[in-house]
Design an enzyme around this catalytic site. Sequence first.
Site, PDB file in Angstrom:
ATOM      1  N   LYS A   1     -43.022 104.582 -75.642  1.00 46.31           N
ATOM      2  CA  LYS A   1     -43.059 103.937 -76.955  1.00 46.31           C
ATOM      3  C   LYS A   1     -41.695 103.353 -77.277  1.00 46.31           C
ATOM      4  CE  LYS A   1     -44.293 107.519 -79.371  1.00 46.31           C
ATOM      5  NZ  LYS A   1     -44.577 108.484 -80.456  1.00 46.31           N
TER       6      LYS A   1
ATOM      7  N   LYS B   1     -52.708 104.311 -77.175  1.00 45.68           N
ATOM      8  CA  LYS B   1     -52.921 104.804 -78.537  1.00 45.68           C
ATOM      9  C   LYS B   1     -52.759 103.672 -79.537  1.00 45.68           C
ATOM     10  CE  LYS B   1     -50.161 108.080 -77.270  1.00 45.68           C
ATOM     11  NZ  LYS B   1     -50.604 108.089 -75.844  1.00 45.68           N
TER      12      LYS B   1
END
Length: 332
Positions: A27, A85
């Site tokens: 991320k 996600k």
Amino acid sequence: MLLMVSVQNLNEAIEALHGGADIVDVKNLQEALVGSAHPLTVKAVRDSIPMDRHASVTLGVVPNQAGTVAMAVYTAGILDATSVKVGFMQTEYNQAVEILSECKEALNGFDTKLIGSLFADNPLYDGLDASHMVDLAEASKCDGWLIDTLTKDGRNLFDFIPEPELRDMVLSGKKSGMSTALSGHLKMSDLDELARINPDIVGVRGAVCQKGDRDSAVHRDAVAEFTRQLRLRETGQISVREARIMAGNSADANGANGSNGWIVIDGTGKTCAGILAALTAQIEQDSESFIEVIIPDVLNTYDVVVWAEESSHSVLTQRKDETGTTRMLIKP
């Protein structure tokens, strides 16, 4: 429970893996509240990690644009990410369902799993409440879901959602066959609560960084200690709740070899959701035979007992064999 470590680059990913992380989650902590890493960073991590190890991607808070988000999800599939996600903050429920549904379609043909995500502190931003998480994931046919947090003021997941509520949500997700994940500034001191909730995945960053804060780098020693503490709770060496040991009923158990059949379900290598799904499918097919289920994880044993009680099934015996694996006999 699997340990997921959030990383920002290849070096951190390697540190996480050496420390024993089950999943490295790529991320970008510098982009808005939380954002996605550059695709070349994801590629570098995926290319350097054996394909049998999990490398997931977080898109963070996505815009309310189905085509744009689906394109990003498609890229995760192209890059062979284990999962991707997709998180929502200020998005209406129906719009979130639409976006996730298009993302699911975009992943058709890929092995990448779709994980819907809401943030426990969304109400601070007038966002979609995390209580919708299970329904949202089911409605959009996600493979799993994650509840995380966005705030950076020292509060964590448990400051916004209490343990009993999280426990109910996780059990509901497992019954639906979805993977369940919890994250959000979690620390070592939260491990007992997490073990009682027993999500499939626990996500951390700051707790496994060299200086103990998310802005420093992930370090293998910190990952290894977090992993060790997690396993101590999984194996029951550290007890986090009163034992749910059901009294044996020798008459019923001995009668199982008589007029009724005896089915064995081996939960080795399965998630708790997989074990519950296998039990449910077996009973739907045959509600007469006794079922012996093999459960390698102490925490999942508790979930199976709760599932049996809520479904009005009887747990006749529960014992550990010489390997430490629990064998439970269930009468539908």
